[in-house]
Design an enzyme around this catalytic site. Structure first.
Site, short mmCIF file in Angstrom:
data_model
loop_
_atom_site.label_atom_id
_atom_site.label_comp_id
_atom_site.label_asym_id
_atom_site.label_seq_id
_atom_site.Cartn_x
_atom_site.Cartn_y
_atom_site.Cartn_z
N CYS A 279 18.61 -11.28 0.37
CA CYS A 279 17.79 -10.08 0.21
C CYS A 279 18.16 -9.05 1.27
CB CYS A 279 16.33 -10.49 0.33
SG CYS A 279 15.17 -9.14 0.39
N PRO A 280 18.34 -7.76 0.99
CA PRO A 280 18.11 -7.09 -0.30
C PRO A 280 19.39 -6.90 -1.11
CG PRO A 280 18.40 -5.43 1.37
CD PRO A 280 18.64 -6.77 2.04
#
Lengths: 74, 161
Positions: A13-14
């Protein structure tokens, strides 16, 4: 209708969301995107991404810790 | 910036702690990827994040130069807020992040700029720290509290890190 595949495995993430976003920008309406990710947060994130961007999440499947999301561009 | 849209995202980057700044950029990049307009306001210690490396600036006062020496220069010079251990902790953390393919701050910052995240530097803090706009990376705008408040009013998410 084209089918596009993105491999986001290994990314955290991201970055999977960034990859999906970049991919979707290049697609036409009705095109289908298949994204694979092994990030456990991916399942919820891809759902949220589609909810917020108005794209259709057709399916999320899991096999051996790898998620595959099928997204149709709206 | 459209003032009609009320779902923009604004983040005030006050800190120059690596971990906090990472969190801010993570959210900014995620939001920009989801199609939101994102503005990061850099103020106080946060200005260090934007400093350009290997730059010689002339004509600064002694005090301003001392400030310049003491403050970190750019994303790679930031330290963790906890467990820094004279830099060893930060070095370890970066190494582990690389191993586990977690995006490091320079990559996140690049992605943020690429995806249209706006960077605004607070003029008052620049003055206070004796920094000039030319000492910051390209693509940074100057703003004040009114500019921030206008952007925040068109946002439904406003964070202070």
């Amino acid at each position: 209708m084209a089918e596009i595949k993105i491999n986001a495995q290994g990314l955290k993430c991201p970055m999977p969301i960034v990859k999906i976003s970049k991919g979707i920008k290049l697609m036409s309406v009705g095109d289908v995107l298949f994204v694979t990710s092994d990030d456990p947060a991916f399942k919820e994130d891809v759902k949220a991404f589609c909810n917020m961007t108005g794209n259709t999440l057709t399916a999320v499947t899991e096999a051996g810790g790898v998620f595959t999301a099928q997204i149709t561009k709206k | 910036m459209s003032s009609q849209a009320k779902n923009n995202k604004t983040i005030i980057v006050f800190s120059s702690d690596l971990d906090r700044v990472l969190a801010a950029f993570n959210i900014a990049v995620g939001a920009a990827s989801m199609g939101f307009e994102v503005t990061l306001y850099f103020t106080f210690w946060g200005l260090s994040v934007l400093r350009r490396k290997n730059l010689r600036v002339t004509g600064k006062s002694f005090i301003d130069r001392v400030f310049g020496w003491m403050l970190p220069v750019g994303t790679e010079a930031l330290k963790l807020s906890k467990m820094n251990f004279l830099g060893i902790g930060t070095w370890m953390m970066k190494k582990i992040m690389k191993q586990r393919q977690v995006a490091l701050l320079p990559e996140l910052m690049h992605t943020a700029q690429e995806s249209g995240v706006q960077f605004v530097a607070c003029q008052m803090s620049l003055d206070m720290m004796g920094l000039k706009l030319e000492e910051l990376i390209d693509g940074v705008k100057i703003g004040g509290v009114a500019a921030y408040l206008e952007a925040a009013s068109a946002s439904d998410l406003n964070l202070f890190v």
